[in-house]
Design a protein around this motif. Structure first.
Motif, PDB file in Angstrom:
ATOM      1  N   VAL A  72       1.070  -1.191   0.010  1.00 37.33           N
ATOM      2  CA  VAL A  72       0.040   0.138  -0.038  1.00 37.33           C
ATOM      3  C   VAL A  72       0.935   1.061   0.023  1.00 37.33           C
ATOM      4  N   GLU A  73       0.761   2.053  -1.084  1.00 34.87           N
ATOM      5  CA  GLU A  73       1.380   3.341  -1.016  1.00 34.87           C
ATOM      6  C   GLU A  73       0.796   4.477  -0.279  1.00 34.87           C
ATOM      7  N   ARG A  74       1.469   4.886   0.716  1.00 34.68           N
ATOM      8  CA  ARG A  74       0.998   5.911   1.583  1.00 34.68           C
ATOM      9  C   ARG A  74       0.921   7.416   0.853  1.00 34.68           C
ATOM     10  N   THR A  75      -0.387   7.896   0.949  1.00 35.16           N
ATOM     11  CA  THR A  75      -0.411   9.237   0.198  1.00 35.16           C
ATOM     12  C   THR A  75      -0.817  10.391   1.258  1.00 35.16           C
ATOM     13  N   SER A  76      -0.543  11.329   1.035  1.00 36.24           N
ATOM     14  CA  SER A  76      -1.016  12.518   1.895  1.00 36.24           C
ATOM     15  C   SER A  76      -2.332  12.801   1.523  1.00 36.24           C
ATOM     16  N   TRP A  77      -3.023  13.601   2.265  1.00 35.54           N
ATOM     17  CA  TRP A  77      -4.516  14.049   2.208  1.00 35.54           C
ATOM     18  C   TRP A  77      -4.449  14.841   1.005  1.00 35.54           C
ATOM     19  N   GLU A  78      -3.317  15.819   0.700  1.00 31.58           N
ATOM     20  CA  GLU A  78      -3.284  16.671  -0.407  1.00 31.58           C
ATOM     21  C   GLU A  78      -3.191  15.971  -1.517  1.00 31.58           C
ATOM     22  N   GLU A  79      -2.630  14.784  -1.630  1.00 34.22           N
ATOM     23  CA  GLU A  79      -2.327  13.845  -2.828  1.00 34.22           C
ATOM     24  C   GLU A  79      -3.721  13.114  -3.178  1.00 34.22           C
ATOM     25  N   GLU A  80      -4.441  12.888  -2.019  1.00 33.47           N
ATOM     26  CA  GLU A  80      -5.682  12.245  -2.249  1.00 33.47           C
ATOM     27  C   GLU A  80      -6.595  13.061  -2.714  1.00 33.47           C
TER      28      GLU A  80
END
Length: 81
Positions: free
Chosen positions: A63-71
């Motif tokens: 699972v690639e962790r993404t930031s809220w901004e990227e989401e």
């Protein structure tokens, strides 16, 4: 407190066991509840039952962790905003 059982099939089962085992109806119910409670107490917790599955998933899925901004950027693009 009296127990009012309205299910005729359940009453027949209780009465049958009461006759066969020569026990009172209360003792038949008590024995059944004691068995169920013992089984419940000895049951393996869900966390332990799921541990092998969770370990397998963790070893096969990344699972690639993404930031809220990227989401937000991704979903805005997806919805055409």
């Amino acid at each position: 407190m009296a127990l009012n059982i309205k299910d005729p099939a359940l009453l027949r089962q209780i009465e049958h066991l009461s006759r066969v085992r020569r026990m009172s109806k209360a003792d038949v119910l008590r024995a059944a509840l004691d068995r169920e409670m013992a089984e419940e107490a000895s049951a393996m917790p869900v966390k332990e039952r799921l541990a092998p599955l969770l370990a397998k998933v963790a070893s096969t899925v990344t699972v690639e962790r993404t930031s809220w901004e990227e989401e937000k950027r991704y979903f805005d693009e997806l919805w055409g905003q």
